[in-house]
Design an enzyme around this catalytic site. Structure first.
Site, PDB file in Angstrom:
ATOM      1  N   ARG A 158      10.035  -8.342  18.534  1.00  0.00           N
ATOM      2  CA  ARG A 158      11.087  -8.967  18.578  1.00  0.00           C
ATOM      3  C   ARG A 158      12.689  -8.456  18.256  1.00  0.00           C
ATOM      4  O   ARG A 158      12.472  -7.694  17.882  1.00  0.00           O
ATOM      5  CB  ARG A 158      10.251  -9.690  17.573  1.00  0.00           C
ATOM      6  N   GLU A 184      19.211 -12.444  20.384  1.00  0.00           N
ATOM      7  CA  GLU A 184      19.800 -13.213  21.710  1.00  0.00           C
ATOM      8  C   GLU A 184      19.486 -15.224  21.558  1.00  0.00           C
ATOM      9  O   GLU A 184      18.948 -14.802  20.584  1.00  0.00           O
ATOM     10  CB  GLU A 184      18.405 -12.713  22.916  1.00  0.00           C
ATOM     11  N   HIS A 224      14.904  -9.942  27.854  1.00  0.00           N
ATOM     12  CA  HIS A 224      13.907 -10.377  27.119  1.00  0.00           C
ATOM     13  C   HIS A 224      12.775 -10.756  27.956  1.00  0.00           C
ATOM     14  O   HIS A 224      11.752 -12.109  28.323  1.00  0.00           O
ATOM     15  CB  HIS A 224      13.548 -11.403  26.109  1.00  0.00           C
TER      16      HIS A 224
END
Length: 382
Positions: free
Chosen positions: A207, A236, A253
């Site tokens: 994360r 993000e 991601h």
């Protein structure tokens, strides 16, 4: 039954078409207004849900087709009587292959043999545990740090300070937690980033806020010996182009974005849905899994084992492609709104990517076969 689903979830119709009407939306567009007319939510990690958002909604089931749940207010949802299901481990193999590809690339760029370095894994759950097992089977020295698991009796865990002092490579696989003695928010703060050993490779595919991005940007202005791979970002889909430029590899991601991982996530949530409704499981992923992207790879038996391993891993996945696509998107714009949409577009239009078991390999001798099997490949004739 009215089902509201993230449009990026694959095989929705195959598993859920007969369970009710399905409305699809982009994950970031699923808000309280949309939830107000739904009985169930099927999500991925970009949709944040709190109990307050469901105050006037009939939703009683939320299934996130991802391993993480930090985008969900679990205590609040439990108090509101909402059942939450996730898909732990669904994309673990994809993340392992992402890390392996990053190691191959950094090894090439630095001239250092990645299999001779010590790897520290922070967070030893479904993903970190599988990565640790894979690396050990490939002959690497691995240190594991997971304080909660150590408190539960897990053996062979080291402190984060020990890991920082001894590991040449650090890979993060922790959930995002903000409170308690084991909070992971800004786990890698400026002091810990400064404490990295000379020449450390730091990889974060867990994360974004696990690594303080502002501190990292500052540290990288002072240290050109540290090589950083970021797949996740603190804010993000907002990105800081300067930080991206200072990373050795930067991706949007997608570490676990293999098709196989996504398909397993959908199947696991379907199974949880059936359990929630007290109905039998009637569908299996094997009925629907596509053959596209499954390959047969013939290798030269006379080639060195290390070359065969790296060639096969890159045949399955090459992180440099995702890095190039993200940098190309950023080169076209400096506007944050365009960066947001570009980031999400890279995820939505992600190319076909399968996992190592989908590649059958022949033409290798025993030494190579051992390495290839350790990496997860199907090796014929061995």
């Amino acid at each position: 039954m009215r089902i509201l689903a993230d449009e990026n979830i694959p095989l929705l119709d195959a598993f859920f078409a007969d369970q009710g009407s399905i409305t699809r939306l982009p994950g970031r567009a699923i808000d309280a207004a949309a939830m107000a007319s739904a009985d169930a939510l099927l999500l991925r990690s970009v949709t944040r849900v709190t109990a307050d958002m469901l105050q006037d909604s009939p939703v009683r089931f939320i299934g996130t087709c991802t391993i993480g749940t930090d985008h969900l207010d679990l205590p609040g949802l439990a108090a509101a009587g909402v059942h939450v299901a996730s898909a732990p481990g669904c994309n673990a193999r994809g993340v392992v292959e992402y890390v392996l590809s990053a190691l191959l690339t950094l090894s090439e760029r630095t001239g250092l043999d990645w299999r001779q370095r010590c790897v520290g894994i922070v967070g030893v759950g479904e993903v970190g545990g599988r990565l640790a097992a894979t690396l050990r089977n490939l002959g690497l020295r691995v240190l594991c740090c997971d304080p909660p698991r150590k408190e539960q009796g897990a053996a062979d865990m080291v402190s984060l300070e020990t890991l920082l002092a001894e590991a040449d490579i650090i890979s993060c696989h922790v959930p995002l937690t903000r409170q308690g003695s084991h909070a992971t928010w800004h786990l890698f703060n400026q002091a810990r980033l400064q404490a990295l050993r000379p020449g450390t490779w730091l990889i974060n595919s867990s994360r974004g806020p696990v690594v303080d991005n502002s501190a990292l940007n500052a540290v990288l202005t002072e240290r050109n010996d540290v090589h950083v791979v970021l797949d996740v970002w603190e804010h993000e889909p907002a990105l800081e182009p300067q930080l991206v430029s200072r990373c050795a590899l930067a991706t949007p991601h997608i570490a676990g974005y293999s098709l196989d991982g996504k398909l397993r996530g959908t199947e696991m949530i379907y199974q949880a849905w059936c359990s929630f409704n007290g109905q039998p499981v009637q569908r299996q992923l094997s009925e629907f899994a596509p053959t596209a992207g499954c390959n047969y790879l013939q290798l030269d038996p006379g080639a060195p084992a290390d070359w065969q391993l790296s060639h096969a891993l890159r045949w399955v996945y090459d992180v440099r492609d995702d890095d190039a696509r993200l940098r190309a998107m950023l080169a076209r714009t400096a506007d944050q709104a365009a960066i947001h949409s570009g980031f999400d577009r890279l995820r939505k239009d992600y190319p076909l990517r399968r996992e190592t078991p989908c590649v059958r390999i022949s033409g290798v001798e025993r030494t190579s076969a051992v390495l290839l099997k350790a990496a997860g490949f199907s090796v014929l004739g061995q």
